[in-house]
Design a protein around this motif. Sequence first.
Motif, PDB file in Angstrom:
ATOM      1  N   UNK A 189      -6.897   1.250   6.904  1.00 15.79           N
ATOM      2  CA  UNK A 189      -6.262   1.954   5.787  1.00 15.79           C
ATOM      3  C   UNK A 189      -5.364   0.963   5.045  1.00 15.79           C
ATOM      4  N   UNK A 190      -5.694   0.597   3.786  1.00 20.18           N
ATOM      5  CA  UNK A 190      -4.992  -0.504   3.124  1.00 20.18           C
ATOM      6  C   UNK A 190      -3.922  -0.088   2.111  1.00 20.18           C
ATOM      7  N   UNK A 191      -3.755   1.204   1.890  1.00 19.65           N
ATOM      8  CA  UNK A 191      -2.934   1.681   0.770  1.00 19.65           C
ATOM      9  C   UNK A 191      -1.468   1.743   1.196  1.00 19.65           C
ATOM     10  N   UNK A 192      -0.832   0.610   1.200  1.00 19.30           N
ATOM     11  CA  UNK A 192       0.510   0.493   1.762  1.00 19.30           C
ATOM     12  C   UNK A 192       1.530   0.136   0.674  1.00 19.30           C
ATOM     13  N   UNK A 193       2.146  -1.020   0.792  1.00 20.56           N
ATOM     14  CA  UNK A 193       3.193  -1.443  -0.130  1.00 20.56           C
ATOM     15  C   UNK A 193       2.675  -1.496  -1.561  1.00 20.56           C
TER      16      UNK A 193
END
Length: 538
Positions: free
Chosen positions: A417-421
């Motif tokens: 899951x890449x949807x971070x900062x």
Amino acid sequence: MEFLRTFLSLFTSFLVLNLSISHVALISANHEEFLSCLSYKINDYTVESRIIHTSKDPSYYSILNSSIQNPRFSVLETPKPVSIITPVKVTDVQSTVKCAGLHGIHIRTRSGGHDYEGFSYIAKSRPFVVIDLRNLRSITLDVDNRTGWVQTGATVGELYFEIGKLSKSLAFPAGLYPTVGVGGQFGGGGYGTLMRKYGLSADNVIDAHIVDANGTFLDRQGMGEDFFWAIRGGGGSSFCVVLSWKIRLVDVPSVVTVFDVKKTFENEAVSVINSWQYIADKVPNDLFIRAMLQRSNETLVYASFPGLYLGPVRDLLALMKEKFPELGLEIENCREMSWIESVLWFIKEETMESLAKRKRSSRSFKGKDDFIQKPIPKTAIRYLWSRFYKPEARLAKIILTPFGGKMSEIAESETPFPHRKGNVYEIQYLAYWSEEEDKNNKTHDTQKYLRWVESIYEFMTPYVSKSPRRAYVNFRDIDLGMYLGMNIKTKYEEAKVWGVKYFKNNFDRLVRVKTNVDPMDFFCDEQSIPIMKSVSDI
């Protein structure tokens, strides 16, 4: 010449018909061999009658439909599995995978049935069998060590129920909807009201038990860290059958505060949503405030701001006065309670027992989502508001979920899951309609709901994430693309279209893991992770 063309046309039709008949016969034979193999391996005909369900069985359709949470995929035209397998122990899953592999049977795995596009119980390109994990739903919690084992067939509500029975100061960060299966939610990431404090469900998974494409049972140590990384946010069904998850429980105060404020006038609502955009991801991690647009009757559109604060109401009011005075939160908008009671408050239920009930949704839906990295202009908010006056928006919702906090502290590569900062919030566009409209639909009137979602999605293009335009894999959207065929040579190129939207730079690592652990692409669906055709692919 005309005679020759007619002859060739008839001859071609004859060949196609015979090939189709031969293909159907082959599939039927393979399925019978699969069932024979499975019956032999289970070797207990009393148990077998509860595990193997073909379309000839009285229980088949009730089992199939009971977990379809999007009724638009339960109409007669929807492809149905040739059989449904409902394992009662781990070896049943192993036997199913081994027999399916041996006889060329395609498999889909279902836990809660909330898959947005129905991929867990639909296969559009070929006959298939569903492994329905409803019977593998045990939950064992260790309060002293703040851990637990949750089988994939359990629902989020059942997990919350078990936590609530044992402790008022422990929780788990998962979603709001109690009927969602933990298998799909944890496998794709999983977020809810605790995400800003503790991250995703997948961020708090510390071990797992799986059955791989060879039918082998493995834990974290046995599967290795790359494999374990992939199933925590990369969609577990692309790699294996996940049997159970070991989770880390998190601390919550004995008293939390929930609140909701509604704004019914457009100018005020637009102004408050605009202000919300500038603070939602920046307030302290203990505070979660969602923004929503919807309609309460034929004419009244409103914005609501439901939230959770991990602390007492006096601290919340002081914080909101400092950080978000535009909302006008008053003590009468708030209620103090335990965390488990807050779960009930968000879903508008009264008793803890309701969390453990398995209900089937009576509303069909279509959803799309976007990630917002800088506040959108007021003109865009006004447009979204105006769309709710359309007749097809009577049951629709637009949901804005804040990020920041713990979500920004975890690296993009930590899980798939890449949807971070850098993400301020995630926005979801949802149209709903009644199940009866699907069943009685003769003129394809339900297409108006799809068009409502599509028009908003198109309008939002300038305001959302770019290169790629991102999406959350647990809100799967077939409009982003799907496999057009089963050709290995083109699968990677096809999958990259939607794969980078779901996983960004993590997509190629997922492809490498998939190629290593499932080189024959046994676990696949219309948007699954592909295998490489060669090392030079990526």
